[in-house]
Every structure is written in C-alpha cells, then in structure tokens.
Design a protein around this motif. Structure first.
Motif, PDB file in Angstrom:
ATOM      1  N   HIS A  27      12.125 -23.856  15.927  1.00 54.53           N
ATOM      2  CA  HIS A  27      11.242 -25.028  15.815  1.00 54.53           C
ATOM      3  C   HIS A  27      11.372 -25.691  14.824  1.00 54.53           C
ATOM      4  CE1 HIS A  27       7.768 -27.426  15.990  1.00 54.53           C
ATOM      5  NE2 HIS A  27       7.690 -27.238  17.224  1.00 54.53           N
ATOM      6  N   ALA A  28      11.409 -25.394  13.571  1.00 53.01           N
ATOM      7  CA  ALA A  28      11.510 -26.021  12.565  1.00 53.01           C
ATOM      8  C   ALA A  28      12.636 -26.891  12.234  1.00 53.01           C
ATOM      9  CB  ALA A  28      11.077 -25.176  11.184  1.00 53.01           C
ATOM     10  N   VAL A  29      13.712 -26.203  12.598  1.00 52.90           N
ATOM     11  CA  VAL A  29      15.111 -27.154  12.120  1.00 52.90           C
ATOM     12  C   VAL A  29      15.384 -28.059  13.453  1.00 52.90           C
ATOM     13  CG1 VAL A  29      16.118 -25.180  10.684  1.00 52.90           C
ATOM     14  CG2 VAL A  29      16.471 -25.287  13.426  1.00 52.90           C
ATOM     15  N   PHE A  30      14.969 -27.935  14.402  1.00 54.78           N
ATOM     16  CA  PHE A  30      15.155 -29.060  15.433  1.00 54.78           C
ATOM     17  C   PHE A  30      14.177 -29.880  15.446  1.00 54.78           C
ATOM     18  CE2 PHE A  30      18.054 -25.963  17.637  1.00 54.78           C
ATOM     19  CZ  PHE A  30      19.144 -26.786  17.993  1.00 54.78           C
ATOM     20  N   ASN A  31      12.699 -29.434  15.120  1.00 56.16           N
ATOM     21  CA  ASN A  31      11.593 -30.529  15.013  1.00 56.16           C
ATOM     22  C   ASN A  31      11.125 -30.760  13.492  1.00 56.16           C
ATOM     23  OD1 ASN A  31      11.841 -31.067  17.865  1.00 56.16           O
ATOM     24  ND2 ASN A  31      10.946 -29.050  18.019  1.00 56.16           N
ATOM     25  N   HIS A  85       7.662 -32.163  12.908  1.00 57.43           N
ATOM     26  CA  HIS A  85       6.501 -31.555  13.805  1.00 57.43           C
ATOM     27  C   HIS A  85       5.796 -30.471  13.147  1.00 57.43           C
ATOM     28  CE1 HIS A  85       8.394 -33.195  17.996  1.00 57.43           C
ATOM     29  NE2 HIS A  85       8.217 -34.330  16.942  1.00 57.43           N
ATOM     30  N   PRO A  86       4.418 -30.287  13.449  1.00 60.70           N
ATOM     31  CA  PRO A  86       3.866 -29.051  12.843  1.00 60.70           C
ATOM     32  C   PRO A  86       4.214 -28.043  13.571  1.00 60.70           C
ATOM     33  CG  PRO A  86       2.523 -30.546  14.220  1.00 60.70           C
ATOM     34  CD  PRO A  86       3.476 -31.203  14.023  1.00 60.70           C
ATOM     35  N   PRO A  87       4.125 -26.755  13.095  1.00 57.35           N
ATOM     36  CA  PRO A  87       4.575 -25.630  13.854  1.00 57.35           C
ATOM     37  C   PRO A  87       3.806 -25.371  15.293  1.00 57.35           C
ATOM     38  CG  PRO A  87       3.664 -25.183  11.529  1.00 57.35           C
ATOM     39  CD  PRO A  87       3.341 -26.364  11.737  1.00 57.35           C
ATOM     40  N   PRO A  88       4.506 -24.908  16.043  1.00 59.39           N
ATOM     41  CA  PRO A  88       3.805 -25.028  17.414  1.00 59.39           C
ATOM     42  C   PRO A  88       2.557 -23.919  17.373  1.00 59.39           C
ATOM     43  CG  PRO A  88       5.639 -23.351  17.390  1.00 59.39           C
ATOM     44  CD  PRO A  88       5.666 -24.021  16.188  1.00 59.39           C
ATOM     45  N   HIS A 126      -2.229 -17.323  20.067  1.00 57.92           N
ATOM     46  CA  HIS A 126      -0.909 -17.423  20.481  1.00 57.92           C
ATOM     47  C   HIS A 126      -0.713 -17.750  21.940  1.00 57.92           C
ATOM     48  CE1 HIS A 126      -0.646 -15.705  16.247  1.00 57.92           C
ATOM     49  NE2 HIS A 126      -1.534 -14.755  16.878  1.00 57.92           N
ATOM     50  N   PRO A 127      -0.989 -19.048  22.405  1.00 60.11           N
ATOM     51  CA  PRO A 127      -0.560 -19.419  23.675  1.00 60.11           C
ATOM     52  C   PRO A 127       0.821 -19.462  23.522  1.00 60.11           C
ATOM     53  CG  PRO A 127      -1.561 -21.164  22.339  1.00 60.11           C
ATOM     54  CD  PRO A 127      -1.750 -20.063  21.272  1.00 60.11           C
ATOM     55  N   PRO A 128       1.437 -19.357  24.858  1.00 54.94           N
ATOM     56  CA  PRO A 128       2.934 -19.608  24.812  1.00 54.94           C
ATOM     57  C   PRO A 128       3.184 -20.868  24.931  1.00 54.94           C
ATOM     58  CG  PRO A 128       1.868 -19.283  27.059  1.00 54.94           C
ATOM     59  CD  PRO A 128       0.801 -18.829  26.117  1.00 54.94           C
ATOM     60  N   PRO A 129       4.442 -21.191  24.169  1.00 57.88           N
ATOM     61  CA  PRO A 129       4.826 -22.676  24.053  1.00 57.88           C
ATOM     62  C   PRO A 129       4.809 -23.495  25.254  1.00 57.88           C
ATOM     63  CG  PRO A 129       6.449 -21.077  22.929  1.00 57.88           C
ATOM     64  CD  PRO A 129       5.347 -20.129  23.869  1.00 57.88           C
ATOM     65  N   SER A 130       4.169 -24.731  25.054  1.00 62.05           N
ATOM     66  CA  SER A 130       4.054 -25.383  26.499  1.00 62.05           C
ATOM     67  C   SER A 130       5.431 -26.361  26.344  1.00 62.05           C
ATOM     68  CB  SER A 130       2.978 -26.292  26.470  1.00 62.05           C
ATOM     69  OG  SER A 130       3.069 -27.469  25.175  1.00 62.05           O
ATOM     70  N   PRO A 131       5.887 -26.806  27.507  1.00 64.67           N
ATOM     71  CA  PRO A 131       7.317 -27.710  27.719  1.00 64.67           C
ATOM     72  C   PRO A 131       7.064 -29.050  26.596  1.00 64.67           C
ATOM     73  CG  PRO A 131       6.541 -27.192  29.949  1.00 64.67           C
ATOM     74  CD  PRO A 131       5.327 -26.802  28.979  1.00 64.67           C
ATOM     75  N   ALA A 132       5.794 -29.476  26.288  1.00 67.96           N
ATOM     76  CA  ALA A 132       5.496 -30.607  25.433  1.00 67.96           C
ATOM     77  C   ALA A 132       5.885 -30.242  23.935  1.00 67.96           C
ATOM     78  CB  ALA A 132       4.148 -31.047  25.645  1.00 67.96           C
ATOM     79  N   SER A 133       5.931 -28.807  23.870  1.00 67.74           N
ATOM     80  CA  SER A 133       6.185 -28.577  22.257  1.00 67.74           C
ATOM     81  C   SER A 133       7.634 -28.289  21.994  1.00 67.74           C
ATOM     82  CB  SER A 133       5.666 -27.055  21.884  1.00 67.74           C
ATOM     83  OG  SER A 133       6.266 -26.103  22.779  1.00 67.74           O
ATOM     84  N   ARG A 134       8.536 -28.606  23.197  1.00 70.20           N
ATOM     85  CA  ARG A 134      10.093 -28.416  22.966  1.00 70.20           C
ATOM     86  C   ARG A 134      10.647 -29.529  22.054  1.00 70.20           C
ATOM     87  NH1 ARG A 134      14.975 -30.269  25.178  1.00 70.20           N
ATOM     88  NH2 ARG A 134      13.818 -31.963  26.427  1.00 70.20           N
ATOM     89  N   GLY A 135      10.279 -30.628  21.824  1.00 68.05           N
ATOM     90  CA  GLY A 135      10.486 -31.515  20.971  1.00 68.05           C
ATOM     91  C   GLY A 135      12.284 -31.799  21.371  1.00 68.05           C
ATOM     92  N   HIS A 169      14.523 -19.058  25.784  1.00 68.80           N
ATOM     93  CA  HIS A 169      14.856 -18.136  24.899  1.00 68.80           C
ATOM     94  C   HIS A 169      13.761 -18.263  23.488  1.00 68.80           C
ATOM     95  CE1 HIS A 169      17.909 -17.448  27.599  1.00 68.80           C
ATOM     96  NE2 HIS A 169      18.548 -18.622  27.158  1.00 68.80           N
ATOM     97  N   PHE A 170      13.687 -19.443  23.284  1.00 66.58           N
ATOM     98  CA  PHE A 170      12.566 -19.790  22.340  1.00 66.58           C
ATOM     99  C   PHE A 170      11.189 -19.326  22.669  1.00 66.58           C
ATOM    100  CE2 PHE A 170       9.484 -22.929  21.196  1.00 66.58           C
ATOM    101  CZ  PHE A 170       9.207 -22.870  19.911  1.00 66.58           C
ATOM    102  N   LYS A 171      10.706 -19.496  23.875  1.00 70.15           N
ATOM    103  CA  LYS A 171       9.505 -19.019  24.279  1.00 70.15           C
ATOM    104  C   LYS A 171       9.387 -17.355  24.027  1.00 70.15           C
ATOM    105  CE  LYS A 171       9.543 -21.033  28.145  1.00 70.15           C
ATOM    106  NZ  LYS A 171       8.796 -21.795  29.564  1.00 70.15           N
TER     107      LYS A 171
END
Length: 572
Positions: A228-232, A235-238, A245-254, A263-265
């Motif tokens: 997440h950090a290198v692609f975004n 952006h702040p951490p997810p 610790h909610p699962p990453p939402s589609p909006a957090s994809r960046g 696979h990130f999820k």
C-alpha cells in the motif's frame, strides 16, 4: 581496529573521516538520516576506491542507548545472511559508542520513490511490481528456509543498488523463534516506530506473541502495508492497520493494480492463520498468468540471469524484448543490470554474439567517457580474435558507433592483426566489409601498416573475383592517398588506378578515373604528363559511354593543370 575499540568516545566519527588509521572505507556525503537511529553515508573502499555505503549507528546520545542491541543484531544478521536480494555486508568498524557497517553501494527507497511520480502509470507499475518481487524472494527465504521473522518490512528497510534492484535491509529485528535471546520477541516494541507495521496479533499481545506463531505471519501483514505504501505514498495507512482491523475496502485501493488487490487484502487478513504468506504471494505472482510472471522487468532479469542455460529460442526472445523495450527501461537498470549481463554473455561467446553486440553498443551510449574503454571497448576488442563470421560481420557493420573511441595503439596492435585476415576470407561479404572498414580505421593505423602491410593486402583485393570488392578497393586507395608517404604515392597510385581502368566491370573503371580526379593535386606535373595521361588516355574510347564521359572530365582537369604549369614555364 583494536585501537578504535579502546577509544570508546565521541571522537570516533571524526577519526574515521580524518585520521590516518587504516580503516576499510572513507566516509563521503551524508546521504540521509533514513530513520532516527542511524545515518547512511556514501563512502569508498580504501583498498580499491570502489563505491560502498556505510550505516552509522551512534550511541553517544543517551536517548539511543537502547538502539545498540538492534544495531548489533543487524550486524550479526548481515554477516551471516547470504542472499542476492539481501543487502550485502562487506566490513564493520565497531567501538563502544559507534558501529559503522559497510555494505554494497545503495540508495534508500524513500529517496527514489518520488522520482517515479512523473513516470507513466504503466512504467511506475512495472517498476514497483519488479521491486516487490525482489523483496518477496528474500522474505520468502527468511521466513521459509531460515524459519525467521524479519520484523521490519517497511519502505525504510529497502534500498536500491546502482542497477536499481531492490535490496532487503533493516535487519535490526530479524529473529528466529529457536533463538532464546532473539531481540524481536523481547525488545521488538522498543524499536522506534515498530507499532506502525505491527500485525494485529502483535498489537494485541506484544511482539512476544510472534514467537509462538508462524514466522511468516507478522512479515506477511507488513508486506501488505508495504504494498500500500509504495503504490500510494501520499495516502495514510489503510484503516485495517488499526483495531478493529476492518478488511480493506475498494476505495482504499488507490493505485494498487486491480490484479493485486485481492491478494493485498489476503496479506492484511487480521487472522494470522488465514493470512496469505510472502511465499504464497510470490507463488501467485509467478504463476503463468501472475502479476510478477508477466512483468517485463522480472522477465528480463530472469532471462539475463539464466542466459547461458537458455535455449536459442529463449535467448532470441529475450534479445528481441531488450531491443524493443530499451528506451523504456529505468536508466540505472539499463546501465548497471542489462549492460553488464549482455557484456558477460558477449564474452562467453556463442551463436548469439552477433545479436548481442548491437545491444551492448545501444545500452552503452550512457557509459561515461572514462569508463567506456574498460566497460565497452575491452570486450569488443577481444571479439576481433573470434573466427565466427557472423560476429566479425557485426563488428564491422557497427564500427562507426565505436571507432572514434578506439586509440591508435589498440587499432594497430590488437585489431588490425586479426582484421587483416578478412581480406582473404573465403566469404566475399566478409572481404568486402573488411575493405570498407579500413577508411574508418586508417587514421588510427601506424605509418608502417598504412604504407606497407595494408597496401600489400589491397593489391590482392584489387584482383578479387568479386567486381564490387575490386571497385571498393580502388575507391579506398583513392581516399587513403593523402595519408600515404611521399615515396609510396609515387610508387603505388598510378599502377593501382591504372589497373582499375582495365577492369571488365564498368564501375571499377569509373572508380579508377574518379580516383585519378580526386588525387590530381597529389601528383607532380611531370607525373601527370608522363604517367597519368598515358595510362588513362585509352579510356576516352571505352565501349561504355559512362566511362568515356568520366575520362573526358578527368582529362580536361589534368590538361588544365599541365597547361597552367606550362604557361608559368614560359614566363620564367
């Protein structure tokens, strides 16, 4: 070294830079304080001047006393961990108050990431996926083969070699659960910032909880955060990084590629037993349709590393990819990864040499003038001794690209002795290419070679069975004429050009006449009257109009010079 160990004072930093002690490195520019507890320097090895990096852990500040255990752990692990994608340890200077760790020359990832913000989305994605592949490989090795937890998979633990390849560093917390004194499980929470990349189970129960779980679990979670950090980077951490610790939402994809997001999820699964491991992530990525397998930089690296063992079809496919993609490669990757690999393959030889050489010259355009003779020219010069005709042909075809960088001694002593064999090669195209190459090499030949050895060889090619070779030889002698010695001109030019005038090939006869015209100022007037005109006059009635017309032009020029001279004789 023992003397340094007895000092135990803040003066060590000054001594390292200014004293006459025989230290293994000389500190240069302070590159960055990558993290609050160490400083990274560019440096050079004292014994050979090669570039290295030096990590300085300074414990003189009382607030950094706890860091000493982490620095010593990093030193131990760097010394014993040997993997091509892990930062390469080279030497150390250690005192009670400072540890200097010398490694291969690197730059921190954090300093390079902004450089890619202006690249196209595809170039940036290719580069980041390549880098994540290079980190996933050693991380899998540490987790799986070494049964250890890295404990600090963050951007600040990643460094780039001069070739742009990502190297895993930051081994301050690297630990195995089999080690009773492992720092990760007893002191992990004391390393500044460690809570930022801690997995949910660590946040809940502390780093000691990691000792009883799969060694890969904490690193897998941190790998997800790294992704997440290198692609975004802006952006702040997810949200999943903090309880609950909610699962990453589609909006957090960046900017994370859609092929990577599922696979990130899974990497960020709060349940460590269901979490995707670095090994699993790597295997998915390297599957036939995977995001790593189809990355062109990953493919090129794999192809270069295995070039010697590849089939001819695989080699040709790789070389085709390099040829078509050269302009889009990161400059450091092209200069320090692709080019050295190509040169190594070129020196190894084989049927691909003729295809590799143009690529070496293409990728070598950015090599500095100081390094070019050693890096590019040295292996090329060796190739002139090869009996491979295809390679010899390519050497001659691409001569204009490197001839200006050759010095006279190299050409005369190391190239010409092998090159001259081409004049008598049984293959006509090699003989012709050899003749044509001389005009480029002539300024770098010694007078002895130019006035003796070369002219003897050209006398033979003037009677070659191939008309084009006879023609080009005559043209060459005409162009070489101004560089020949006085006596050589008197002895060689008229017979050489006259021979061409008797050639059955019309264009060879025209070449002979043109050569007389081009060199008319090199003849003394008596020579023009007594040798040139008598040896060319018969071409005025040649069967071919092209020859007759050219003969008329040349004769007019020669007669004009003779008449001008005769008028001066009258006035005298």
């Amino acid at each position: 070294m023992d003397y340094l160990r007895t000092l135990g004072s803040a003066a060590v930093s000054t001594l390292v830079q200014k004293s006459g002690l025989n230290l293994p490195f000389s500190l240069g520019t302070k590159l960055a304080q990558v993290e609050s507890y160490y400083t990274l320097y560019d440096a050079t090895k004292r014994d050979d001047g090669s570039p290295v990096s030096v990590f300085e852990y300074d414990f003189n500040d009382t607030s950094k006393k706890n860091i000493k255990s982490f620095a010593q752990n990093s030193l131990r692990k760097l010394r014993t961990t040997r993997h091509p994608d892990v930062l390469k340890f080279m030497d150390v200077v250690e005192t009670d108050s400072i540890i200097y760790i010398m490694t291969e020359r690197v730059r921190p990832l954090s300093a390079v990431l902004p450089e890619y913000s202006g690249k196209s989305a595809q170039e940036r994605e290719d580069w980041l996926l390549w880098g994540l592949h290079r980190i996933s490989v050693p991380l899998t090795f540490l987790n799986d083969q070494a049964s250890s937890t890295h404990g600090k998979i963050i951007p600040q633990s990643i460094f780039l070699s001069p070739s742009g390849e990502w190297k895993l560093g930051g081994l301050e917390l690297l630990s195995s659960p089999k080690d009773d004194a492992a720092v990760l499980y007893t002191m992990g929470g004391l390393l500044p910032g460690s809570s930022a990349w801690a997995a949910p189970e660590v946040k809940k129960s502390g780093w000691s909880a990691a000792k009883d779980s799969d060694p890969s679990a904490p690193d897998a979670y941190a790998l997800g955060l790294l992704l997440h950090a290198v692609f975004n980077p802006a952006h702040p951490p997810p949200a999943t990084a903090e309880p609950p610790h909610p699962p990453p939402s589609p909006a957090s994809r960046g900017a994370i590629p859609t092929s990577l997001f599922p696979h990130f999820k899974r990497l960020l699964n709060p349940n460590n037993k269901g979490r995707l491991t670095a090994k699993g992530f790597l295997e998915i990525g390297m599957a036939e349709t995977g995001f790593f397998f189809n990355n062109r930089l990953v493919k090129v690296c794999a192809g270069l590393d295995n070039f010697a063992l590849a089939s001819e079809a695989e080699k040709n496919q790789l070389l085709k990819t390099l040829r078509e993609s050269a302009s889009s490669f990161p400059p450091e990757f092209a200069s320090y990864k692709v080019l050295p690999s190509l040169i190594s393959a070129l020196e190894y030889g084989g049927a691909s040499g003729a295809t590799i050489l143009p690529l070496v010259l293409q990728f070598g355009v950015n090599v500095s003038p100081e390094e070019y003779p050693k890096v590019i020219l040295a292996p090329i010069i060796k190739l002139y001794a090869s009996p491979d005709r295809g390679l010899r042909m390519v050497l001659l075809e691409h001569l204009p690209e490197y001839v200006e960088k050759l010095d006279k001694k190299i050409v005369s002593d190391k190239i010409f002795p092998h090159l001259q064999l081409g004049f008598s090669d049984t293959v006509a195209i090699i003989r012709e290419a050899t003749v044509k190459s001389i005009i480029l090499l002539a300024p770098k030949l010694t007078d002895r070679i130019l006035n003796n050895d070369l002219l003897r060889l050209l006398a033979k090619t003037q009677t070659d069975s191939e008309a084009s070779i006879r023609t080009n030889t005559c043209i060459l002698i005409g162009r070489l004429a101004p560089s020949l010695g006085y006596n050589t001109k008197r002895k060689v030019l008229v017979p050489a050009f006259s021979r061409a005038l008797k050639d059955p090939f019309v264009h060879a006869r025209v070449a002979g006449l043109t050569a007389f015209m081009a060199t008319v100022d090199l003849f003394e007037i008596p020579e023009l009257a007594s040798k040139v005109i008598p040896n060319m006059a018969f071409t005025l009635i040649d069967d071919e109009k092209l020859v007759r017309d050219q003969a008329s032009k040349v004769l007019q020029i020669v007669l004009k010079k003779i008449q001008d001279y005769a008028e001066q004789m009258v006035r005298m």
